[in-house]
Design a protein around this motif. Sequence first.
Motif, PDB file in Angstrom:
ATOM      1  N   GLY A   1       0.828  -1.215   0.000  1.00  0.00           N
ATOM      2  CA  GLY A   1       0.000   0.000   0.000  1.00  0.00           C
ATOM      3  C   GLY A   1       0.857   1.258   0.000  1.00  0.00           C
ATOM      4  O   GLY A   1       0.595   2.199  -0.745  1.00  0.00           O
TER       5      GLY A   1
ATOM      6  N   LEU B   1      -7.298   3.570  -3.659  1.00  0.00           N
ATOM      7  CA  LEU B   1      -6.443   2.991  -4.693  1.00  0.00           C
ATOM      8  C   LEU B   1      -7.080   3.211  -6.057  1.00  0.00           C
ATOM      9  O   LEU B   1      -8.291   3.108  -6.231  1.00  0.00           O
TER      10      LEU B   1
ATOM     11  N   ARG C   1       2.476   1.788  -3.405  1.00  0.00           N
ATOM     12  CA  ARG C   1       1.550   2.351  -4.395  1.00  0.00           C
ATOM     13  C   ARG C   1       1.282   3.822  -4.127  1.00  0.00           C
ATOM     14  O   ARG C   1       1.211   4.635  -5.052  1.00  0.00           O
TER      15      ARG C   1
END
Length: 953
Positions: free
Chosen positions: A206, A582, A209
């Motif tokens: 996470g 995301l 990203r």
Amino acid sequence: MDRGRFIEALSRRRLLLVPVSCSLSPVSSAAMPRYNHATIEPKWQAYWETHQTFAAPRLPSPGSKKLYALDMFPYPSGDGLHVGHPEGYTATDIVCRAARMQGCSVMHPMGFDAFGLPAEEHAIKTGEHPRSRTEKNIDTFRRQLKSLGFSYDWNRELATTDVEYFRWTQWIFLQIYDTWFDGEAQRGRPIRELPIPDDIRKQGEGAIRAYQDEHRLAYQTEAPVNWCPALGTVLANEEVVNGKSERGSHPVVRMPLRQWMLRITAYADRLEKDLDSLDWSEGIKALQRNWIGRSTGAEVDFYIGEPAPDEPACGEAASAAAEAASPRAGSPQAGSPGPSYAAWKKARDKGGFPRKPEDDVLRIYTTRPDTLFGATYMVIAPEHPFVERLTTASQQSAVKSYCEAATRKSDLDRTELAKEKTGVFTGSYAINPVNGERVPIWVADYVLISYGTGAIMAVPAHDERDFEFAQQFGLPIIQVVAKTSAPDKAALGEAASAAAEAASPVIECLAAEGVAIHSGPYNGLSTAQFKKKIAADLASQGLGREAVNYKLRDWLFSRQRFWGEPFPLLHELDSAGKPTGLVRAVDEKNLPVDLPHLEDFKPHGRPEPPLDKAPDDWLYPVIDGNRYKRETNTMPQWAGSCWYYLRFLDPQNDKAAIDLEVEKAWMPVDLYVGGAEHAVLHLLYSRFWHKVLYDRGVVSTPEPFRKLVNQGMILGENNEKMSKSRGNVINPDEVVAEYGADSLRLYEMFMGPLEATKPWSMQGVNGVFGFLNRVWRLVVDDRAEAMVLSAAVVDRPPTAEENRVLHQTIGAVTADIATLSFNTAISRMMEFTNHFTAASERPRQMLEKFVLLLAPFAPHVAEELWQALGHAETLAYEPWPAFDESLAREDSIEVPVQINGKLRSKLTVPAEADAATLEAAALADQRIAELVAGKQIVKKIVVPRKLVNIVVK
RNA sequence: GCCGGAGUGGCGGAAUUGGCAGACGCGCUGGACUCAAAAUCCAGUGACCGCAAGGUCGUGGAGGUUCAAGUCCUCUCUCCGGUACCA
């Protein structure tokens, strides 16, 4: 294979003669073969279309030069074509037609920039789908453009609204999204090549990203939009007038909304530097440089102490005049720098200047670090994150209300000219790192959060804005730069007691460079020397560093509109249907993301984009078991125009945006012509995209447009801007109907230089119409019963005299086309026509060459005359008349003779007469002899071919 | 304010490296053709003085450099476009 296609096109073009000679008959059957544009023009337009005369080959033919001439494609508004459009379009068309005759492979396409607000507004009002309205407008534009006889390859026509086009606009967006900017290498690279720092990696997928997302060229941010509750929609800046909606005058509020941004600032340096390589006018380059606004200076940290919310407020003074605050040890909030400041300085000396400022400093940007000793206060923008913590208890309410007022102001209100400066003291102080002085920190909206660090040191003695502010609020002004001339000794001597000096009022602000005074060890240095030295000193002590800033901001790339390209992005949802934060890009193979069907186009009343009301099957795709919500913002109108010049080269390609072989063969655009209104934004955005594509290997040139020309504006007959409200709009359709496309083209080119602003004149149109009529009668006997050549047309070679006129015309017209001086080219053709209108004999082969010269300007009448002169094929690929300088040369010329610089006589002499001959001839001239008699000749200036000047006393 | 661009007849505009200011077009004047008009063709058309030959002035304004300046230099005025508190 591509070549085969081209050759096939060529042969088709050359075959066609039969229908042409047939179609001559309507003209010949007319009682009198007058010049009749109304029959000639449609006839040749049909011919060019049927025979694909201007179809461009996939690749330039081997061995020939290529020319890519591009017009800025129009936005197809409901008003139809404006006379401003054909100005630039005619210019490029002339260049293209001449180039074909000169053996070039020519790429000359046209299309439509068709997304935009008006179609959407129309849809909201009437329910008609924007696409259908847009297509109708395009049809009108296409018809009008075709009626003007431009030699476009219409097979390459595209509109930015075509799904097959914006499929690739989306694809390019994904390239940008997939790119980060490597500052070391100064180039964009795939996101997978972004080095991930260890501490991020440790935090897991996470974090990685998120880190990548932070570095992409496309990123999300909260940015204010103009929300109009009454209309239930977000408005563009131009739809807001004085804080009210343009339609209906409803109140508009600014509210933050999640937006997509493009990191154009990463490319600022390259966008600026590469201007040097372009053949653009210095004016346009200056405009772009100005917009990019690169400045160099330094970032400097001012110590403010650790945040200590519970510490009692110390600076009570609202104005610095009452600022004799009681000394308090330790923090900068005390009267003098204490131990914590000393410790901080020590730490910095050891640890250096951190990349990101810590919480105990206020980081500022300045282009004048040489004036650090003159900083008497600091200003932070109302939006600065430190506002709250720097505000002392007693200043709380004042600061709070000031900041709230600032958010309500629009950008325009805040930058209003000549308005009074406003601001409020926070109650806190910072410590000037060069001299340990305490300086009060203010909040004021003349400092912009979006530029530099959103905080400044104010040097009122040497900055106009700070000066104004300091005067307004009675803040001290200390002069630290003296005018260059004589750094006065006294000032230098007193430098040690700078503080005492501070009391002496300065009433003038000196923004210019000069010599340092009152600056401790730096006294006597010139501004340039000082800057260099202090930058090094600050860096070595960890207090500052050199820095570069740009006026250019990142590009707000999303719009809350329906009629635009959808973003090919998906937001991941959790099981509760909430976004996880995301983002996932739509797979290339699933492009295009088309616009969804909407029941109607009425606003849904929320600030979110209109696509929020799309049907669920569009809005909530499920992939690999995950549920997503599509991005509902759409792209701005600029997006489609950022790369259309590439797609023209390969418009049918369904495998790629453009084939690299094709791109390499045709790019860059050799000549790009359009209005100056796009001199900044469109060209900057387009160059930015191109550079990203270049970095990603999609294109092979660093710049898209080699030569750029901005056509001037055409004003109404009354010298005012054309507008419906002024009632001075000229409709090209009416001009074509009355005078013909050739006259319109010719007139627009004859008005004056392409780049100049110039007023329309119907009498002027009539003038060039008269010229075309005279040209017609040069060739055709318009009093005959049938289409026959004028009796003056003879089949014999031109005489030397005739050749001289012809070749002078060929030379001048050829050279003028090369420099885009169409107005003078036309005047030369007028001179030719005047000359031969008076002649009783006109050799056919001379007329043929002349018709070829005229063809790029007035192609229809030229084709018709070419045919009348006995040719069966189009002249579009006839070789351009060769210029023979020896035939153009005059044998004898007139040379003026001056006495004391005043014209007194003229000599007719052989062109090559040398100085001695000229001088003798001048002195022998009767008039000159008379005037010189009895005077003393002081000097004789003889310039062969030019003049003789005799200076006498 | 800053950055660009431009100021030439009644009008749009021409004028290589400084070298005949006003090409070309519009408009205007006169003439030819016509019953007349339009169209067309021919001639003239920067201002002023002069019967003329010719002269004087003239490229926004003021200076300067030069044999010679629309063009180069200094200062200045006006108009158009862009930009606007960018530290």
